[in-house]
Design a protein around this motif. Sequence first.
Motif, PDB file in Angstrom:
ATOM      1  N   VAL A 118     103.203  23.249  27.294  1.00  0.00           N
ATOM      2  CA  VAL A 118     103.287  22.298  28.406  1.00  0.00           C
ATOM      3  C   VAL A 118     102.632  22.902  29.648  1.00  0.00           C
ATOM      4  N   GLY A 119     102.890  24.188  29.880  1.00  0.00           N
ATOM      5  CA  GLY A 119     102.277  24.853  31.016  1.00  0.00           C
ATOM      6  C   GLY A 119     100.764  24.855  30.944  1.00  0.00           C
ATOM      7  N   VAL A 120     100.229  25.053  29.754  1.00  0.00           N
ATOM      8  CA  VAL A 120      98.785  25.005  29.562  1.00  0.00           C
ATOM      9  C   VAL A 120      98.256  23.614  29.916  1.00  0.00           C
ATOM     10  N   GLY A 121      98.991  22.587  29.533  1.00  0.00           N
ATOM     11  CA  GLY A 121      98.585  21.223  29.877  1.00  0.00           C
ATOM     12  C   GLY A 121      98.591  20.983  31.377  1.00  0.00           C
ATOM     13  N   LEU A 122      99.609  21.501  32.065  1.00  0.00           N
ATOM     14  CA  LEU A 122      99.672  21.357  33.519  1.00  0.00           C
ATOM     15  C   LEU A 122      98.505  22.086  34.192  1.00  0.00           C
ATOM     16  N   ALA A 123      98.196  23.283  33.695  1.00  0.00           N
ATOM     17  CA  ALA A 123      97.076  24.040  34.257  1.00  0.00           C
ATOM     18  C   ALA A 123      95.749  23.314  34.026  1.00  0.00           C
ATOM     19  N   LEU A 124      95.583  22.749  32.828  1.00  0.00           N
ATOM     20  CA  LEU A 124      94.350  22.011  32.531  1.00  0.00           C
ATOM     21  C   LEU A 124      94.221  20.789  33.433  1.00  0.00           C
ATOM     22  N   ALA A 125      95.332  20.071  33.636  1.00  0.00           N
ATOM     23  CA  ALA A 125      95.296  18.892  34.503  1.00  0.00           C
ATOM     24  C   ALA A 125      94.900  19.272  35.921  1.00  0.00           C
ATOM     25  N   ALA A 126      95.454  20.394  36.418  1.00  0.00           N
ATOM     26  CA  ALA A 126      95.104  20.844  37.769  1.00  0.00           C
ATOM     27  C   ALA A 126      93.616  21.176  37.861  1.00  0.00           C
ATOM     28  N   LYS A 127      93.082  21.801  36.809  1.00  0.00           N
ATOM     29  CA  LYS A 127      91.648  22.107  36.780  1.00  0.00           C
ATOM     30  C   LYS A 127      90.816  20.824  36.844  1.00  0.00           C
ATOM     31  N   ALA A 137     104.109  30.444  33.819  1.00  0.00           N
ATOM     32  CA  ALA A 137     104.918  30.158  32.639  1.00  0.00           C
ATOM     33  C   ALA A 137     105.613  31.440  32.190  1.00  0.00           C
ATOM     34  N   LEU A 138     106.939  31.420  32.187  1.00  0.00           N
ATOM     35  CA  LEU A 138     107.707  32.608  31.836  1.00  0.00           C
ATOM     36  C   LEU A 138     108.225  32.471  30.415  1.00  0.00           C
ATOM     37  N   VAL A 139     107.830  33.421  29.569  1.00  0.00           N
ATOM     38  CA  VAL A 139     108.226  33.407  28.157  1.00  0.00           C
ATOM     39  C   VAL A 139     108.979  34.698  27.842  1.00  0.00           C
ATOM     40  N   GLY A 140     109.767  34.661  26.783  1.00  0.00           N
ATOM     41  CA  GLY A 140     110.471  35.846  26.325  1.00  0.00           C
ATOM     42  C   GLY A 140     109.686  36.580  25.255  1.00  0.00           C
ATOM     43  N   ASP A 141     109.970  37.875  25.069  1.00  0.00           N
ATOM     44  CA  ASP A 141     109.242  38.610  24.030  1.00  0.00           C
ATOM     45  C   ASP A 141     109.616  38.112  22.642  1.00  0.00           C
ATOM     46  N   GLY A 142     110.880  37.787  22.417  1.00  0.00           N
ATOM     47  CA  GLY A 142     111.258  37.217  21.125  1.00  0.00           C
ATOM     48  C   GLY A 142     110.576  35.887  20.866  1.00  0.00           C
ATOM     49  N   GLU A 143     110.299  35.161  21.931  1.00  0.00           N
ATOM     50  CA  GLU A 143     109.626  33.869  21.817  1.00  0.00           C
ATOM     51  C   GLU A 143     108.203  34.013  21.293  1.00  0.00           C
ATOM     52  N   LEU A 144     107.634  35.202  21.434  1.00  0.00           N
ATOM     53  CA  LEU A 144     106.277  35.432  20.945  1.00  0.00           C
ATOM     54  C   LEU A 144     106.199  35.374  19.422  1.00  0.00           C
ATOM     55  N   ILE A 149     102.984  29.677  20.676  1.00  0.00           N
ATOM     56  CA  ILE A 149     102.591  30.531  21.801  1.00  0.00           C
ATOM     57  C   ILE A 149     101.124  30.915  21.680  1.00  0.00           C
ATOM     58  N   TRP A 150     100.719  31.299  20.496  1.00  0.00           N
ATOM     59  CA  TRP A 150      99.351  31.795  20.301  1.00  0.00           C
ATOM     60  C   TRP A 150      98.351  30.655  20.226  1.00  0.00           C
ATOM     61  N   GLU A 151      98.774  29.488  19.766  1.00  0.00           N
ATOM     62  CA  GLU A 151      97.901  28.313  19.849  1.00  0.00           C
ATOM     63  C   GLU A 151      97.618  27.973  21.304  1.00  0.00           C
ATOM     64  N   ALA A 152      98.666  28.029  22.135  1.00  0.00           N
ATOM     65  CA  ALA A 152      98.497  27.756  23.567  1.00  0.00           C
ATOM     66  C   ALA A 152      97.596  28.797  24.211  1.00  0.00           C
ATOM     67  N   ALA A 153      97.739  30.055  23.799  1.00  0.00           N
ATOM     68  CA  ALA A 153      96.908  31.122  24.348  1.00  0.00           C
ATOM     69  C   ALA A 153      95.429  30.898  24.009  1.00  0.00           C
ATOM     70  N   LEU A 154      95.148  30.510  22.774  1.00  0.00           N
ATOM     71  CA  LEU A 154      93.768  30.212  22.386  1.00  0.00           C
ATOM     72  C   LEU A 154      93.197  29.071  23.225  1.00  0.00           C
ATOM     73  N   LYS A 191      97.575  42.380  22.540  1.00  0.00           N
ATOM     74  CA  LYS A 191      97.503  41.054  21.907  1.00  0.00           C
ATOM     75  C   LYS A 191      96.919  40.030  22.872  1.00  0.00           C
ATOM     76  N   PHE A 192      97.440  40.001  24.108  1.00  0.00           N
ATOM     77  CA  PHE A 192      96.916  39.033  25.071  1.00  0.00           C
ATOM     78  C   PHE A 192      95.478  39.363  25.463  1.00  0.00           C
ATOM     79  N   ASP A 193      95.149  40.636  25.545  1.00  0.00           N
ATOM     80  CA  ASP A 193      93.758  41.016  25.782  1.00  0.00           C
ATOM     81  C   ASP A 193      92.853  40.435  24.688  1.00  0.00           C
ATOM     82  N   ALA A 194      93.310  40.545  23.449  1.00  0.00           N
ATOM     83  CA  ALA A 194      92.514  40.066  22.323  1.00  0.00           C
ATOM     84  C   ALA A 194      92.331  38.557  22.353  1.00  0.00           C
ATOM     85  N   PHE A 195      93.259  37.856  22.989  1.00  0.00           N
ATOM     86  CA  PHE A 195      93.157  36.403  23.125  1.00  0.00           C
ATOM     87  C   PHE A 195      92.398  36.001  24.385  1.00  0.00           C
ATOM     88  N   GLY A 196      91.780  36.968  25.051  1.00  0.00           N
ATOM     89  CA  GLY A 196      90.920  36.658  26.173  1.00  0.00           C
ATOM     90  C   GLY A 196      91.595  36.598  27.526  1.00  0.00           C
TER      91      GLY A 196
END
Length: 268
Positions: A118-127, A137-144, A149-154, A191-196
């Motif tokens: 959802v956060g990715v969608g909000l950021a895209l709309a603002a763009k 967007a605040l996520v937990g490590d277990g949530e990873l 999560i990784w689809e949104a990161a891509l 991991k996040f570095d690898a996702f750009g």
Amino acid sequence: MKQFDPIRIRKTILQMAYSGSTVHIGCAFSIVELLAVLYRNHLHLDRNNPDWPARDYMVLSKGHGVMAQYACLNELGWISDDELACYFGNGTRLKGLADVHVPGVEVTSGTLGHGLSVGVGLALAAKRNRTDQLCYALVGDGELNEGTIWEAALFARQFKLDNLIVIIDVNGFQAMGRTDEVMALDDISAKFDAFGFETISIDGHDEEAIDAAYNQFRHAKNGRPKAIVARTIKGKGVSFMENDNVWHYTRLNAETFALATSELKGKE
């Protein structure tokens, strides 16, 4: 009196948890400084209008930590003291998971993994609307553990969402145990570095380090989404709760409430 004072926020969380006889204290305590600094110094808001169209977005993807956000919204005056006192009671808006019907809560995030999308969608709309809005967007490590999560990161990298700042609460635990034992994450920054993403790792209880990270990323318009990997302590602030995962699901009684409150008062 410093607004969004972490000790006061933790005391408010204790009061909510005790009055509502509810759980998730440890995971709320671990994100207190991350939210306190964000609300105090960085979120672009209209204090008179939680729905101000030009606001920055704060998406709490780890919705079970919502008591920490409710305490911050109380400091803004968007949730009253009387409503906090009825936390988790019959008929209240203040449930045990983030709920979009509460002023200042952007996403209903009881199910882990989808808040970031959802956060990715909000950021895209603002763009696309050519605004200066940021989405935190605040996520937990277990949530990873969740694939969403990784689809949104891509997606965030593909669409160059440099107005998205993902904050990862790395407290080392999830509901059923240590993250390393349930599903090892290894190097989260890598991991996040690898996702750009542009990534920074900080102490998630060091207010100066948190402030510097937000400042750095707020102005880094380089086409890359951001990730702040924040090392935290689950249950931070009360000695007998720190790094003890029993406080993910344990309720306060009169004795533990008094002990925890007394310990926080001693730090004022």
